[in-house]
Design a protein around this motif. Structure first.
Motif, PDB file in Angstrom:
ATOM      1  N   LYS A 168      68.477 100.519  94.417  1.00  0.00           N
ATOM      2  CA  LYS A 168      68.757 101.666  95.275  1.00  0.00           C
ATOM      3  C   LYS A 168      67.731 101.781  96.391  1.00  0.00           C
ATOM      4  CE  LYS A 168      71.090 104.109  91.626  1.00  0.00           C
ATOM      5  NZ  LYS A 168      70.998 105.149  90.621  1.00  0.00           N
TER       6      LYS A 168
ATOM      7  N   SER B 172      66.387 100.994  89.616  1.00  0.00           N
ATOM      8  CA  SER B 172      66.022 101.870  90.739  1.00  0.00           C
ATOM      9  C   SER B 172      65.579 101.067  91.961  1.00  0.00           C
ATOM     10  CB  SER B 172      64.921 102.834  90.318  1.00  0.00           C
ATOM     11  OG  SER B 172      63.779 102.131  89.888  1.00  0.00           O
TER      12      SER B 172
ATOM     13  N   HIS C 297      65.168  97.311  85.843  1.00  0.00           N
ATOM     14  CA  HIS C 297      64.593  98.296  86.764  1.00  0.00           C
ATOM     15  C   HIS C 297      65.572  98.527  87.912  1.00  0.00           C
ATOM     16  CE1 HIS C 297      60.793  97.816  84.654  1.00  0.00           C
ATOM     17  NE2 HIS C 297      60.953  96.511  84.770  1.00  0.00           N
TER      18      HIS C 297
END
Length: 56
Positions: free
Chosen positions: A36, A33, A31
């Motif tokens: 970020k 993301s 995962h």
């Protein structure tokens, strides 16, 4: 790596209920993301998390 970024990682780890650092790194690889969102563009190495865990 700034401590406040690592604090974010550890708070999310506790919130999601991930038991070990190894599982946490594996989760982050799947995962990406989250990295970020938390302020980095790649998953830190397991040893980075281990060193940061000794700060607290």
């Amino acid at each position: 790596m700034p401590r406040f970024v690592m604090i974010r990682y550890f708070l999310l780890k506790v919130y999601l209920g991930v038991a070990s650092l190894r599982q946490w790194v594996k989760f982050l690889h799947h995962h990406g993301s989250w990295c970020k969102i938390l302020g980095l563009y790649k998953v830190p190495h397991l040893s980075t998390f281990s060193r940061a865990a000794t700060w607290w």
